[in-house]
Design a protein around this motif. Sequence first.
Motif, PDB file in Angstrom:
ATOM      1  N   HIS A 105       0.830  -1.202   0.000  1.00 34.12           N
ATOM      2  CA  HIS A 105       0.000   0.000   0.000  1.00 34.12           C
ATOM      3  C   HIS A 105       0.871   1.261   0.000  1.00 34.12           C
ATOM      4  CE1 HIS A 105      -3.457   2.566   0.773  1.00 34.12           C
ATOM      5  NE2 HIS A 105      -2.787   3.123   1.783  1.00 34.12           N
ATOM      6  N   THR A 106       1.951   1.225   0.779  1.00 38.66           N
ATOM      7  CA  THR A 106       2.875   2.361   0.823  1.00 38.66           C
ATOM      8  C   THR A 106       3.502   2.591  -0.541  1.00 38.66           C
ATOM      9  OG1 THR A 106       3.398   1.955   3.151  1.00 38.66           O
ATOM     10  CG2 THR A 106       4.957   3.288   1.904  1.00 38.66           C
ATOM     11  N   ILE A 107       3.913   1.502  -1.195  1.00 38.60           N
ATOM     12  CA  ILE A 107       4.508   1.611  -2.525  1.00 38.60           C
ATOM     13  C   ILE A 107       3.507   2.215  -3.506  1.00 38.60           C
ATOM     14  CG2 ILE A 107       5.343   0.272  -4.505  1.00 38.60           C
ATOM     15  CD1 ILE A 107       6.625  -1.654  -2.508  1.00 38.60           C
ATOM     16  N   LYS A 108       2.270   1.739  -3.443  1.00 38.88           N
ATOM     17  CA  LYS A 108       1.241   2.237  -4.358  1.00 38.88           C
ATOM     18  C   LYS A 108       1.021   3.734  -4.196  1.00 38.88           C
ATOM     19  CE  LYS A 108      -3.695   1.807  -5.420  1.00 38.88           C
ATOM     20  NZ  LYS A 108      -4.043   3.176  -5.015  1.00 38.88           N
ATOM     21  N   THR A 109       0.889   4.172  -2.948  1.00 38.26           N
ATOM     22  CA  THR A 109       0.578   5.577  -2.705  1.00 38.26           C
ATOM     23  C   THR A 109       1.788   6.485  -2.953  1.00 38.26           C
ATOM     24  OG1 THR A 109       1.043   5.241  -0.339  1.00 38.26           O
ATOM     25  CG2 THR A 109      -1.251   5.077  -1.056  1.00 38.26           C
ATOM     26  N   ARG A 110       2.990   5.983  -2.612  1.00 42.05           N
ATOM     27  CA  ARG A 110       4.185   6.815  -2.754  1.00 42.05           C
ATOM     28  C   ARG A 110       4.654   6.929  -4.206  1.00 42.05           C
ATOM     29  NH1 ARG A 110       8.017   7.411   1.053  1.00 42.05           N
ATOM     30  NH2 ARG A 110       9.062   8.551  -0.633  1.00 42.05           N
ATOM     31  N   THR A 111       4.371   5.905  -5.008  1.00 42.47           N
ATOM     32  CA  THR A 111       4.875   5.906  -6.392  1.00 42.47           C
ATOM     33  C   THR A 111       3.836   6.360  -7.405  1.00 42.47           C
ATOM     34  OG1 THR A 111       4.287   3.565  -6.703  1.00 42.47           O
ATOM     35  CG2 THR A 111       6.511   4.052  -5.877  1.00 42.47           C
ATOM     36  N   GLU A 112       2.622   6.582  -6.941  1.00 52.18           N
ATOM     37  CA  GLU A 112       1.570   7.032  -7.858  1.00 52.18           C
ATOM     38  C   GLU A 112       1.941   8.398  -8.436  1.00 52.18           C
ATOM     39  OE1 GLU A 112      -3.316   7.121  -7.920  1.00 52.18           O
ATOM     40  OE2 GLU A 112      -2.228   7.145  -6.025  1.00 52.18           O
ATOM     41  N   GLY A 113       1.953   8.488  -9.740  1.00 51.72           N
ATOM     42  CA  GLY A 113       2.289   9.756 -10.383  1.00 51.72           C
ATOM     43  C   GLY A 113       3.740   9.862 -10.807  1.00 51.72           C
ATOM     44  N   ILE A 114       4.580   8.918 -10.396  1.00 48.64           N
ATOM     45  CA  ILE A 114       5.981   8.943 -10.829  1.00 48.64           C
ATOM     46  C   ILE A 114       6.057   8.501 -12.290  1.00 48.64           C
ATOM     47  CG2 ILE A 114       8.242   7.861 -10.539  1.00 48.64           C
ATOM     48  CD1 ILE A 114       7.741   7.720  -7.573  1.00 48.64           C
ATOM     49  N   ALA A 115       6.663   9.322 -13.107  1.00 51.75           N
ATOM     50  CA  ALA A 115       6.625   9.082 -14.546  1.00 51.75           C
ATOM     51  C   ALA A 115       7.733   8.161 -15.049  1.00 51.75           C
ATOM     52  CB  ALA A 115       6.695  10.419 -15.294  1.00 51.75           C
ATOM     53  N   GLU A 151      17.974   1.370 -20.625  1.00 46.45           N
ATOM     54  CA  GLU A 151      18.042   2.776 -21.042  1.00 46.45           C
ATOM     55  C   GLU A 151      19.183   3.002 -22.038  1.00 46.45           C
ATOM     56  OE1 GLU A 151      16.032   5.296 -17.409  1.00 46.45           O
ATOM     57  OE2 GLU A 151      18.219   5.058 -17.399  1.00 46.45           O
ATOM     58  N   LYS A 152      20.248   2.238 -21.909  1.00 45.29           N
ATOM     59  CA  LYS A 152      21.359   2.340 -22.856  1.00 45.29           C
ATOM     60  C   LYS A 152      20.901   1.901 -24.242  1.00 45.29           C
ATOM     61  CE  LYS A 152      26.210   1.050 -23.470  1.00 45.29           C
ATOM     62  NZ  LYS A 152      27.363   0.295 -22.897  1.00 45.29           N
ATOM     63  N   GLU A 153      20.064   0.847 -24.267  1.00 44.77           N
ATOM     64  CA  GLU A 153      19.538   0.368 -25.545  1.00 44.77           C
ATOM     65  C   GLU A 153      18.543   1.369 -26.135  1.00 44.77           C
ATOM     66  OE1 GLU A 153      17.866  -3.433 -24.697  1.00 44.77           O
ATOM     67  OE2 GLU A 153      19.811  -4.440 -24.454  1.00 44.77           O
ATOM     68  N   LEU A 154      17.739   1.978 -25.267  1.00 42.13           N
ATOM     69  CA  LEU A 154      16.750   2.958 -25.732  1.00 42.13           C
ATOM     70  C   LEU A 154      17.394   4.304 -26.067  1.00 42.13           C
ATOM     71  CD1 LEU A 154      13.876   2.334 -23.127  1.00 42.13           C
ATOM     72  CD2 LEU A 154      13.914   1.614 -25.521  1.00 42.13           C
ATOM     73  N   LYS A 155      18.565   4.562 -25.472  1.00 43.10           N
ATOM     74  CA  LYS A 155      19.285   5.828 -25.624  1.00 43.10           C
ATOM     75  C   LYS A 155      18.480   7.006 -25.070  1.00 43.10           C
ATOM     76  CE  LYS A 155      21.836   4.251 -29.699  1.00 43.10           C
ATOM     77  NZ  LYS A 155      22.169   4.513 -31.125  1.00 43.10           N
ATOM     78  N   LEU A 158      13.899   5.682 -19.379  1.00 46.41           N
ATOM     79  CA  LEU A 158      12.721   4.824 -19.548  1.00 46.41           C
ATOM     80  C   LEU A 158      11.544   5.406 -18.775  1.00 46.41           C
ATOM     81  CD1 LEU A 158      11.299   2.246 -20.475  1.00 46.41           C
ATOM     82  CD2 LEU A 158      12.289   1.075 -18.482  1.00 46.41           C
ATOM     83  N   MET A 159      10.450   5.659 -19.481  1.00 50.78           N
ATOM     84  CA  MET A 159       9.243   6.169 -18.849  1.00 50.78           C
ATOM     85  C   MET A 159       8.295   5.008 -18.572  1.00 50.78           C
ATOM     86  SD  MET A 159      10.307   9.199 -18.843  1.00 50.78           S
ATOM     87  CE  MET A 159       8.912  10.099 -18.164  1.00 50.78           C
ATOM     88  N   ARG A 160       7.521   5.113 -17.531  1.00 52.26           N
ATOM     89  CA  ARG A 160       6.650   4.005 -17.114  1.00 52.26           C
ATOM     90  C   ARG A 160       5.477   3.786 -18.060  1.00 52.26           C
ATOM     91  NH1 ARG A 160       5.015   4.838 -11.091  1.00 52.26           N
ATOM     92  NH2 ARG A 160       4.279   2.685 -11.316  1.00 52.26           N
ATOM     93  N   ASP A 161       5.159   4.787 -18.870  1.00 53.01           N
ATOM     94  CA  ASP A 161       4.071   4.612 -19.841  1.00 53.01           C
ATOM     95  C   ASP A 161       4.578   4.062 -21.173  1.00 53.01           C
ATOM     96  OD1 ASP A 161       5.415   6.792 -20.791  1.00 53.01           O
ATOM     97  OD2 ASP A 161       3.695   8.152 -20.824  1.00 53.01           O
ATOM     98  N   ASP A 162       5.877   3.784 -21.235  1.00 57.27           N
ATOM     99  CA  ASP A 162       6.467   3.161 -22.421  1.00 57.27           C
ATOM    100  C   ASP A 162       6.282   1.650 -22.289  1.00 57.27           C
ATOM    101  OD1 ASP A 162       8.014   2.079 -24.425  1.00 57.27           O
ATOM    102  OD2 ASP A 162       9.793   3.296 -24.005  1.00 57.27           O
ATOM    103  N   LYS A 163       5.192   1.141 -22.824  1.00 52.47           N
ATOM    104  CA  LYS A 163       4.854  -0.271 -22.635  1.00 52.47           C
ATOM    105  C   LYS A 163       5.914  -1.219 -23.172  1.00 52.47           C
ATOM    106  CE  LYS A 163      -0.155   0.497 -22.654  1.00 52.47           C
ATOM    107  NZ  LYS A 163      -1.458   0.152 -23.290  1.00 52.47           N
ATOM    108  N   LYS A 164       6.460  -0.891 -24.335  1.00 49.31           N
ATOM    109  CA  LYS A 164       7.468  -1.761 -24.922  1.00 49.31           C
ATOM    110  C   LYS A 164       8.737  -1.758 -24.078  1.00 49.31           C
ATOM    111  CE  LYS A 164       9.951  -2.646 -29.247  1.00 49.31           C
ATOM    112  NZ  LYS A 164      10.172  -2.198 -30.654  1.00 49.31           N
ATOM    113  N   GLY A 165       9.184  -0.572 -23.688  1.00 51.94           N
ATOM    114  CA  GLY A 165      10.385  -0.477 -22.868  1.00 51.94           C
ATOM    115  C   GLY A 165      10.205  -1.125 -21.509  1.00 51.94           C
ATOM    116  N   MET A 166       9.027  -0.956 -20.888  1.00 50.18           N
ATOM    117  CA  MET A 166       8.759  -1.558 -19.584  1.00 50.18           C
ATOM    118  C   MET A 166       8.701  -3.074 -19.677  1.00 50.18           C
ATOM    119  SD  MET A 166       8.761   0.688 -17.217  1.00 50.18           S
ATOM    120  CE  MET A 166       8.027  -0.273 -15.893  1.00 50.18           C
TER     121      MET A 166
END
Length: 240
Positions: A105-115, A151-155, A158-166
């Motif tokens: 629960h702490t992880i969910k609330t603390r990381t919500e909104g982190i891009a 991230e080295k491969e992506l150059k 890495l953003m969390r909304d990048d489905k392929k990268g994630m």
Amino acid sequence: MAFSSRLLSKSKQLCGSPVILQQQNAIPVRYFTKEAAPQALKGDEMLKNVFLDVKKKFETALGILRKEKITIAPEDPAAVTQYAKIMKTVREKADLFSESQRIEHTIKTRTEGIADARTYLLTLKEIRIKRGLTDELGAEAMMMDALEKVEKELKKPLMRDDKKGMAVLMAEFDKVNQKLGIRKEDLPKYEEQLELKIAKGQLEELKKDALEAMETQKKREEFKDEQMVDVKSLDIRNFL
């Protein structure tokens, strides 16, 4: 009742397992919200509802603890297991989080909104440190290395909304888990180990408190006996 209340107050994080926190990075976080978000309420009404909810849970927990026999013997594995089962019943009946659920629960609330993924991992590390959890396996460093590789491969970051990268990162995390011998199906076992460690720690605290209380009571009784002896030894003729 005083003893039951003391049990409920022993919620200090004690000797947590590093594996539980590591799981969150490779396995989707399970949400444990048991109610829908409350409607907007006025301040007084909201506080009243919170108070009544806490009161109900507290009374439910006390009712269970009054009926249970608890052996304060942290050195006895059987006593620790029994205590852990009792506290699990308390949590289930009173609708409370377990320690692993509280961490999630702490992880969910603390990381919500982190891009971005890097800030997410750094936040997980901060949560681990604040909760007193250790990373004896070195999983954080391995996960950060995996992120560096992706991230080295992506150059680019890495953003969390990048489905392929994630997806690539999660595959790397699976490799990390495999190296560490962590399997998704073993998660309940890791949670149980964490709860047993916490139960043992709480029993140790209770035993310490009980011994201190007994010693204090013993000193009071000795002081009282000494005072009575002194009074009896007085010669009444000295006051005539």
